[in-house]
Design a protein around this motif. Structure first.
Motif, PDB file in Angstrom:
ATOM      1  N   VAL A   1      36.186 -30.678 -27.072  1.00  0.00           N
ATOM      2  CA  VAL A   1      37.115 -31.185 -28.083  1.00  0.00           C
ATOM      3  C   VAL A   1      38.143 -30.111 -28.445  1.00  0.00           C
TER       4      VAL A   1
ATOM      5  N   VAL B   1      30.283 -30.294 -26.096  1.00  0.00           N
ATOM      6  CA  VAL B   1      31.234 -31.213 -26.714  1.00  0.00           C
ATOM      7  C   VAL B   1      32.184 -30.492 -27.669  1.00  0.00           C
ATOM      8  N   GLU B   2      31.680 -29.527 -28.446  1.00  0.00           N
ATOM      9  CA  GLU B   2      32.589 -28.783 -29.333  1.00  0.00           C
ATOM     10  C   GLU B   2      33.687 -28.112 -28.521  1.00  0.00           C
TER      11      GLU B   2
ATOM     12  N   VAL C   1      36.121 -27.907 -35.689  1.00  0.00           N
ATOM     13  CA  VAL C   1      35.370 -28.905 -34.937  1.00  0.00           C
ATOM     14  C   VAL C   1      33.888 -28.542 -35.026  1.00  0.00           C
TER      15      VAL C   1
ATOM     16  N   VAL D   1      31.034 -35.878 -34.342  1.00  0.00           N
ATOM     17  CA  VAL D   1      31.796 -34.640 -34.469  1.00  0.00           C
ATOM     18  C   VAL D   1      32.615 -34.707 -35.752  1.00  0.00           C
ATOM     19  N   ASP D   2      32.367 -33.759 -36.679  1.00  0.00           N
ATOM     20  CA  ASP D   2      33.204 -33.633 -37.869  1.00  0.00           C
ATOM     21  C   ASP D   2      34.417 -32.790 -37.513  1.00  0.00           C
ATOM     22  N   VAL D   3      35.578 -33.290 -37.872  1.00  0.00           N
ATOM     23  CA  VAL D   3      36.826 -32.576 -37.628  1.00  0.00           C
ATOM     24  C   VAL D   3      37.520 -32.435 -38.973  1.00  0.00           C
TER      25      VAL D   3
ATOM     26  N   THR E   1      35.102 -38.065 -39.160  1.00  0.00           N
ATOM     27  CA  THR E   1      34.008 -37.999 -38.197  1.00  0.00           C
ATOM     28  C   THR E   1      34.333 -38.932 -37.042  1.00  0.00           C
TER      29      THR E   1
ATOM     30  N   VAL F   1      29.940 -30.275 -34.167  1.00  0.00           N
ATOM     31  CA  VAL F   1      28.999 -31.333 -33.791  1.00  0.00           C
ATOM     32  C   VAL F   1      27.947 -31.433 -34.885  1.00  0.00           C
TER      33      VAL F   1
ATOM     34  N   ASP G   1      35.814 -23.453 -33.984  1.00  0.00           N
ATOM     35  CA  ASP G   1      34.496 -24.001 -34.305  1.00  0.00           C
ATOM     36  C   ASP G   1      33.818 -23.223 -35.430  1.00  0.00           C
TER      37      ASP G   1
ATOM     38  N   VAL H   1      27.932 -38.155 -29.376  1.00  0.00           N
ATOM     39  CA  VAL H   1      27.840 -37.118 -30.393  1.00  0.00           C
ATOM     40  C   VAL H   1      28.743 -37.429 -31.578  1.00  0.00           C
TER      41      VAL H   1
END
Length: 129
Positions: A9, A5-6, A39, A55-57, A118, A41, A24, A53
């Motif tokens: 994204v 997922v990371e 990015v 995900v903090d961005v 998030t 997770v 990341d 999931v």
């Protein structure tokens, strides 16, 4: 096999945020590499098919207004990743929702401003065709 997922994204955001580094892991001397989006997770679960999931961005910029602007551009880009397919990774992002809207979070370096949001990302691997 589960989708990364990371990577999904990051790969999805890069063309949507021209001129912005999307990573990341934060680089050394971050203040010299702005603007930048990271990015990460931070949790989630699965139903044996789909990963759901958190995900903090984080949007990093030199000034508070620039961090807000980048965070909002990134939010629009994140939401546009729903229903997209990454052929190189043989993976699909089914849905993206905002779990926590962007907020300024102190970073500890006066040359860097950060806004963190998030998102909940639902993704799954596709079978090879």
């Amino acid at each position: 096999m589960w989708a990364d997922v990371e990577l999904l994204v990051m790969t999805g955001l890069r063309p949507l945020l021209p001129g912005v580094r999307v990573v990341d892991e934060l680089p050394d001397k971050l203040e010299t590499r702005l603007p930048l989006v990271s990015v990460l997770v931070v949790g989630g679960d699965d139903d044996r098919v789909t990963d759901t999931v958190a995900v903090d961005v984080a949007a990093f910029a030199a000034a508070r207004a620039a961090a807000w602007d980048l965070a909002e551009r990134t939010r629009r880009a994140m939401l546009s990743l729903a229903a997209t397919h990454n052929p190189g990774q043989r993976a699909v992002i089914d849905d993206v929702t905002t779990a926590q809207r962007p907020a300024i979070v102190p970073y500890g370096n006066p040359a860097v401003r950060r806004a963190v949001a998030t998102y909940t990302v639902s993704a799954r691997a596709r079978a090879a065709t």
